[in-house]
Design a protein around this motif. Structure first.
Motif, PDB file in Angstrom:
ATOM      1  N   ASN A   1       0.846  -1.048  -0.167  1.00 41.38           N
ATOM      2  CA  ASN A   1      -0.035   0.140  -0.095  1.00 41.38           C
ATOM      3  C   ASN A   1       0.998   1.283   0.133  1.00 41.38           C
ATOM      4  O   ASN A   1       2.229   1.211   0.157  1.00 41.38           O
ATOM      5  CB  ASN A   1      -1.122  -0.057   0.958  1.00 41.38           C
ATOM      6  CG  ASN A   1      -0.212  -0.149   2.576  1.00 41.38           C
ATOM      7  OD1 ASN A   1       0.769   0.535   2.629  1.00 41.38           O
ATOM      8  ND2 ASN A   1      -0.856  -0.728   3.296  1.00 41.38           N
ATOM      9  N   ASP A   2       0.250   2.326  -0.214  1.00 42.34           N
ATOM     10  CA  ASP A   2       0.927   3.793  -0.365  1.00 42.34           C
ATOM     11  C   ASP A   2       1.825   3.961   1.105  1.00 42.34           C
ATOM     12  O   ASP A   2       3.016   4.423   0.785  1.00 42.34           O
ATOM     13  CB  ASP A   2       0.080   4.795  -0.687  1.00 42.34           C
ATOM     14  CG  ASP A   2      -0.433   4.806  -2.009  1.00 42.34           C
ATOM     15  OD1 ASP A   2       0.083   3.896  -2.898  1.00 42.34           O
ATOM     16  OD2 ASP A   2      -1.562   5.385  -2.184  1.00 42.34           O
ATOM     17  N   ASP A   3       1.326   3.621   2.108  1.00 43.17           N
ATOM     18  CA  ASP A   3       2.068   3.793   3.307  1.00 43.17           C
ATOM     19  C   ASP A   3       3.257   3.019   3.328  1.00 43.17           C
ATOM     20  O   ASP A   3       4.301   3.390   3.819  1.00 43.17           O
ATOM     21  CB  ASP A   3       1.206   3.614   4.710  1.00 43.17           C
ATOM     22  CG  ASP A   3       0.190   4.640   4.900  1.00 43.17           C
ATOM     23  OD1 ASP A   3       0.285   5.760   4.212  1.00 43.17           O
ATOM     24  OD2 ASP A   3      -0.760   4.478   5.525  1.00 43.17           O
ATOM     25  N   GLN A   4       3.324   1.797   3.097  1.00 34.85           N
ATOM     26  CA  GLN A   4       4.343   0.998   3.087  1.00 34.85           C
ATOM     27  C   GLN A   4       5.429   1.365   2.085  1.00 34.85           C
ATOM     28  O   GLN A   4       6.661   1.653   2.414  1.00 34.85           O
ATOM     29  CB  GLN A   4       4.029  -0.431   2.651  1.00 34.85           C
ATOM     30  CG  GLN A   4       3.156  -1.298   3.756  1.00 34.85           C
ATOM     31  CD  GLN A   4       2.581  -2.628   3.342  1.00 34.85           C
ATOM     32  OE1 GLN A   4       1.958  -2.897   2.162  1.00 34.85           O
ATOM     33  NE2 GLN A   4       2.836  -3.486   4.097  1.00 34.85           N
ATOM     34  N   LYS A   5       5.082   1.976   0.879  1.00 36.24           N
ATOM     35  CA  LYS A   5       6.087   2.196  -0.067  1.00 36.24           C
ATOM     36  C   LYS A   5       6.968   3.477   0.279  1.00 36.24           C
ATOM     37  O   LYS A   5       7.752   3.576   0.066  1.00 36.24           O
ATOM     38  CB  LYS A   5       5.179   2.467  -1.346  1.00 36.24           C
ATOM     39  CG  LYS A   5       5.012   1.340  -2.132  1.00 36.24           C
ATOM     40  CD  LYS A   5       4.055   1.613  -3.500  1.00 36.24           C
ATOM     41  CE  LYS A   5       3.636   0.443  -4.113  1.00 36.24           C
ATOM     42  NZ  LYS A   5       2.980   0.412  -5.451  1.00 36.24           N
ATOM     43  N   GLU A   6       5.887   4.412   1.186  1.00 36.52           N
ATOM     44  CA  GLU A   6       6.565   5.643   1.517  1.00 36.52           C
ATOM     45  C   GLU A   6       7.563   5.324   2.690  1.00 36.52           C
ATOM     46  O   GLU A   6       8.800   5.647   2.546  1.00 36.52           O
ATOM     47  CB  GLU A   6       5.483   6.487   2.078  1.00 36.52           C
ATOM     48  CG  GLU A   6       5.856   7.738   2.763  1.00 36.52           C
ATOM     49  CD  GLU A   6       4.994   8.705   3.410  1.00 36.52           C
ATOM     50  OE1 GLU A   6       5.332   9.817   3.856  1.00 36.52           O
ATOM     51  OE2 GLU A   6       3.679   8.235   3.277  1.00 36.52           O
ATOM     52  N   VAL A   7       7.284   4.575   3.478  1.00 33.36           N
ATOM     53  CA  VAL A   7       8.138   4.051   4.735  1.00 33.36           C
ATOM     54  C   VAL A   7       9.296   3.437   4.108  1.00 33.36           C
ATOM     55  O   VAL A   7      10.347   3.697   4.470  1.00 33.36           O
ATOM     56  CB  VAL A   7       7.360   3.285   5.987  1.00 33.36           C
ATOM     57  CG1 VAL A   7       8.432   2.726   6.784  1.00 33.36           C
ATOM     58  CG2 VAL A   7       6.516   4.445   6.480  1.00 33.36           C
ATOM     59  N   TYR A   8       9.083   2.403   3.332  1.00 30.64           N
ATOM     60  CA  TYR A   8      10.260   1.520   2.583  1.00 30.64           C
ATOM     61  C   TYR A   8      11.153   2.321   2.024  1.00 30.64           C
ATOM     62  O   TYR A   8      12.527   2.377   2.022  1.00 30.64           O
ATOM     63  CB  TYR A   8       9.873   0.309   2.097  1.00 30.64           C
ATOM     64  CG  TYR A   8       8.801  -0.626   2.788  1.00 30.64           C
ATOM     65  CD1 TYR A   8       8.570  -0.480   4.156  1.00 30.64           C
ATOM     66  CD2 TYR A   8       8.114  -1.705   1.842  1.00 30.64           C
ATOM     67  CE1 TYR A   8       7.903  -1.393   4.910  1.00 30.64           C
ATOM     68  CE2 TYR A   8       7.184  -2.504   2.739  1.00 30.64           C
ATOM     69  CZ  TYR A   8       7.045  -2.353   4.198  1.00 30.64           C
ATOM     70  OH  TYR A   8       6.270  -3.343   4.705  1.00 30.64           O
ATOM     71  N   ASN A   9      10.620   3.295   1.145  1.00 33.32           N
ATOM     72  CA  ASN A   9      11.551   4.201   0.460  1.00 33.32           C
ATOM     73  C   ASN A   9      12.143   5.046   1.257  1.00 33.32           C
ATOM     74  O   ASN A   9      13.492   5.562   1.086  1.00 33.32           O
ATOM     75  CB  ASN A   9      10.693   4.612  -0.801  1.00 33.32           C
ATOM     76  CG  ASN A   9      10.658   3.930  -1.832  1.00 33.32           C
ATOM     77  OD1 ASN A   9      11.470   2.819  -2.125  1.00 33.32           O
ATOM     78  ND2 ASN A   9       9.588   4.315  -2.643  1.00 33.32           N
ATOM     79  N   ALA A  10      11.511   5.699   2.352  1.00 32.15           N
ATOM     80  CA  ALA A  10      12.255   6.779   3.123  1.00 32.15           C
ATOM     81  C   ALA A  10      13.505   6.056   3.784  1.00 32.15           C
ATOM     82  O   ALA A  10      14.592   6.685   3.894  1.00 32.15           O
ATOM     83  CB  ALA A  10      11.230   7.365   4.057  1.00 32.15           C
ATOM     84  N   LEU A  11      13.402   4.740   4.348  1.00 34.53           N
ATOM     85  CA  LEU A  11      14.328   4.252   5.199  1.00 34.53           C
ATOM     86  C   LEU A  11      15.548   3.905   4.063  1.00 34.53           C
ATOM     87  O   LEU A  11      16.673   4.057   4.417  1.00 34.53           O
ATOM     88  CB  LEU A  11      13.738   2.846   5.693  1.00 34.53           C
ATOM     89  CG  LEU A  11      12.901   2.986   6.673  1.00 34.53           C
ATOM     90  CD1 LEU A  11      12.289   1.927   7.436  1.00 34.53           C
ATOM     91  CD2 LEU A  11      13.466   3.644   8.047  1.00 34.53           C
ATOM     92  N   PHE A  12      15.232   3.540   2.897  1.00 29.44           N
ATOM     93  CA  PHE A  12      16.359   3.222   1.947  1.00 29.44           C
ATOM     94  C   PHE A  12      17.021   4.496   1.246  1.00 29.44           C
ATOM     95  O   PHE A  12      18.199   4.544   1.095  1.00 29.44           O
ATOM     96  CB  PHE A  12      15.976   2.093   0.898  1.00 29.44           C
ATOM     97  CG  PHE A  12      16.966   1.533  -0.023  1.00 29.44           C
ATOM     98  CD1 PHE A  12      17.782   0.733   0.451  1.00 29.44           C
ATOM     99  CD2 PHE A  12      17.077   1.708  -1.214  1.00 29.44           C
ATOM    100  CE1 PHE A  12      18.829   0.164   0.033  1.00 29.44           C
ATOM    101  CE2 PHE A  12      18.359   1.275  -1.916  1.00 29.44           C
ATOM    102  CZ  PHE A  12      19.218   0.489  -1.222  1.00 29.44           C
TER     103      PHE A  12
END
Length: 778
Positions: free
Chosen positions: A319-330
């Motif tokens: 979902n959009d929240d997961q993509k936002e978090v995962y990308n921010a961390l990477f």
């Protein structure tokens, strides 16, 4: 005047002459002073002096710099096809050689033990990490004297030796001011050490030691402090100073940043460069990197990209929240990597300014294992919590992304980005059975001896091969005895020939084992058995006999994409038998797959401390005591009594602190009011009095009653805070820290390093007097 003294002295001329013919004998260290070759008469007037010189390095011996990064995947750096720009590493590769079949052990401390000693990690007692140490010879992490380090050998042969950065090879119960210090860097052959003694450190609040003395950074995070810059500045300064004083004396520098291990600490200036850079997701990242690797010749023709495993979700399913978090961390990780490359580049630029820059060999090992999945499925802003077996909640991460990369965070990216970072291989850090855990890039430059070659070297190499290579390059033999102790033979082999011979093949055999993940390589074939999951510290599978075995022919299958176990059971059986032999030879057994359960095992007492102690008494100034050397204040009932002298409301500061940002506990005075704060992975239980402590002598007590049964870890507790025998506050916790508070330490009178609480600025030293702090454990 009597002639007797002259006759006696003359009797010793013959041994000196004999010794002169064999000196220096480098097979035994230390080498004595050069023999006296003058004459000794009755007085100085009829004597000829001759200075006895200490050992010097062989003529032409190079300076040697070993750079070892932490937690880097094969497919992360631009030098080896990755999408994170590493221009300093690119430049070094353009001047030297790239190696694409170099191997580590799959995890930090064991890799470092193998690198430093030239022996397999189990042979050095470092079968796993010191935080997870157990009472078996191959897993105690107590480096034996029979496995002297490369620094000890070089130092004994006339080198200056320095260590900057991470030391994960000193058991933490030996990290107090009482020592012993023989397993500290300065006891392992290094003239100088500046760094930290653990698996990781907070880059803004590092747990720093200079040699064996705890030190603090000279400025705060707000003033721009970062350990990566600090250690680089120190390394450059010492290197330049040494060459200005003794330009002909070679040096060995071990430069081991905490990067790229979590916590991934970096400023927004670096992180923001990667805003949106990885929006394509991890599958597409792997496709792009694999294409680059093929184009650059990093992987041979015919290599296949391994498939996405079921433990990595499809990017499109998020979902959009997961993509936002995962990308921010990477993106944060990428910024940290770019910053690290910049700092390493400063070091390499300084090397080029040396008077003997041409004769400086740089061995740059890009990771002590593959990319790490220890951030868990969703990543984390508190990596220590994950290592304690508690996964992060994505909603909590979302709510705190403004802290990402800063002093209040300990971030790590999710499993999927670890898998992507190890392109084109399967698996990740800790999984020693597969190349995603063990294959790391390496670059070597030595202008005096190496001509650049665009074609990468493909010899099968291992960390144990580095020390023998350095010795051969320096013209120094492996000694039979060091400091009176007979040495175990080196288990690695020099690959110096590969500098000029692109066809050099390297090792014919090598075993791998970490956390019961195991593998055997022999003559191109490799048998693998994956056992544990790095992101599941709470899960110990057991049933080793049920593990599924795989078989690969690496001569035809660079990436371990085609399992041949069903087609060739005979070869699989042959390799399994060889692995059993290796386990016996190198002391691998017993296998142990416990994660957080092993982390919670109590370690040996501080050497010289009382066995099975229940009472611990400390005084002001007792600081930087490693967690394993501190009172056991987890999973049990305890009482703390502090006898202090205050000026009432005018007194403030920390009485006792244990741990840091990730987790810990602290007792302090806030304008004379007593406060106890238990930090359970950034969920704080604060027990605070309502009145100031009276001026004069006072006794402040914390009663911590653990509510779990014997053997139950991480259960709740009742906490009572008292002053002079009168209870002033009380609270209850539903859970407590089961394994480790993290990477900071225990101390009295200040909170050195990272703070347990954000209610004060560290070190928040106590402004009154502390008579004693007594901890009594149940």
């Amino acid at each position: 005047m009597s002639r007797l003294p002259v006759l006696i002295i003359s009797a010793f001329v013959f041994p000196f002459s004999s010794m002169a013919q064999t000196w220096p004998d480098r097979s035994t260290l230390p080498v004595p002073l050069a023999p006296f070759e003058g004459t000794i008469g009755e007085t100085y007037q009829d004597s000829d002096p001759d200075w006895q010189e200490p050992i010097t390095a062989p003529d032409g011996a190079p300076n040697v710099i070993v750079i070892l990064l932490d937690d880097v995947g094969f497919g992360q750096t631009s030098t080896f096809g990755g999408l994170i720009p590493t221009p300093a590493l690119d430049q070094l590769a353009s001047e030297g050689l790239r190696y694409t079949r170099f191997h580590t052990t799959a995890i930090c401390g064991p890799s470092r033990a193998a690198l430093l000693t030239g022996r397999n990690h189990h042979s050095t007692g470092n079968g796993f990490l010191m935080e997870w140490a157990t009472g078996f010879p191959s897993y105690s992490t107590m480096l034996p004297r029979e496995t002297a380090t490369i620094a000890e050998i070089l130092k004994g042969n006339g080198y200056a030796t320095w260590w900057f950065g991470k030391n994960h090879n000193t058991p933490d119960w030996e990290q107090t001011l009482t020592g012993p210090f023989d397993r500290w860097p300065t006891g392992m052959g290094f003239d100088y050490f500046y760094g930290f003694n653990s698996g990781e450190t907070h880059q803004y609040y590092p747990v720093l030691f200079e040699n064996t003395v705890p030190v603090e950074p000279d400025k705060t995070p707000e003033e721009g402090y970062h350990f990566m810059t600090d250690m680089t500045d120190r390394a450059i300064a010492r290197m330049k100073f040494a060459k200005s004083v003794a330009p002909n004396k070679p040096f060995f520098m071990y430069f081991a940043p905490g990067a790229m291990h979590a916590p991934h600490h970096v400023t927004a200036e670096w992180r923001d460069q990667f805003d949106g850079a990885f929006d394509m997701g991890w599958e597409e990242y792997r496709e792009q990197v694999f294409a680059r690797q093929q184009e650059m010749g990093v992987v041979p023709a015919g290599t296949e990209l391994t498939a996405r495993p079921d433990w990595v979700p499809a990017w499109d399913s998020l979902n959009d929240d997961q993509k936002e978090v995962y990308n921010a961390l990477f993106e944060n990780f990428a910024g940290y990597f770019a910053f690290t490359d910049h700092e390493v580049g400063r070091l390499l630029d300084a090397v080029k300014a040396l008077p003997d820059a041409e004769n400086t060999m740089v061995i740059y090992i890009v990771g002590d294992n593959g990319a790490s999945s220890e951030g868990g499925p969703d990543g984390t802003l508190n990596e220590i919590m994950n290592l304690n077996g508690i996964p992060s909640d994505i909603e909590d991460i979302m709510a705190n992304l403004d802290k990402l990369g800063g002093p209040e965070s300990e971030p790590h990216y999710p499993v999927g980005w670890a898998w992507a970072g190890n392109t084109p291989f399967q698996w990740v850090k800790q999984v020693a059975s597969h190349l995603g855990g063990t294959r790391n890039p390496m670059v070597i430059s030595w202008p005096a001896r190496i001509q650049h070659d665009d074609e990468p070297r493909t010899a099968f190499l291992h960390l144990v091969d580095v020390a023998p290579t350095i010795l051969e390059a320096a013209g120094i033999p492996m000694p039979d005895s060091v400091n009176g102790v007979a040495q175990k033979p080196l288990e690695g082999e020099s690959f110096l020939s590969s500098f000029n011979d692109s066809r050099f093949k390297g090792r014919t055999q090598q075993y791998f084992e970490v956390f019961s993940n195991r593998s055997m390589y022999a003559d191109g074939w490799k048998a693998n058995a994956q056992h544990t999951f790095p992101w599941r510290q709470d899960f110990a599978p057991g049933n080793w006999g049920d593990d599924r075995w795989e078989l690969y022919n690496l001569d035809d299958d660079f990436s371990e994409a085609n399992d041949l176990a069903d087609e060739n059971p005979e070869k699989l059986g042959e390799l399994k038998a060889m692995l059993d032999e290796a386990f016996e030879k190198y002391g691998v057994l017993p296998l142990d797959d416990r994660g957080s359960a092993r982390l919670a095992i109590e370690k040996p007492p501080v050497p010289g401390a009382e066995e099975d102690a229940t009472t611990y008494t400390y005084y002001s100034g007792a600081i930087r005591i490693a967690e394993a050397a501190a009172p056991p204040m987890k999973n049990r009932t305890w009482n703390l009594t502090a006898k202090v002298e205050t000026e009432g409301a005018d007194t403030e500061g920390v009485i006792m602190a244990f741990g840091g940002v990730a987790a810990g506990l602290v007792l302090y005075l806030d304008s004379g009011v007593p406060v106890f704060d238990y930090n359970l992975f950034e969920k704080h239980t604060v027990v605070k009095g309502t009145e100031t402590v009276s001026a004069g002598e006072a006794e402040i007590t914390v009663d911590f009653v653990y509510l779990g049964a014997d053997g139950e870890a991480g259960q709740g507790a009742e906490i009572a805070l008292s002053v002079d025998g009168t209870e002033v506050a009380r609270s209850t916790m539903e859970a407590t820290v089961a394994g480790r508070f993290g990477i900071d330490t225990f101390g009295i009178g200040e909170d050195s390093g990272q703070p347990v609480s954000t209610a004060y600025e560290p070190p928040f030293a106590f402004t009154g007097e502390i008579d004693s702090v007594v901890v009594v454990v149940d």
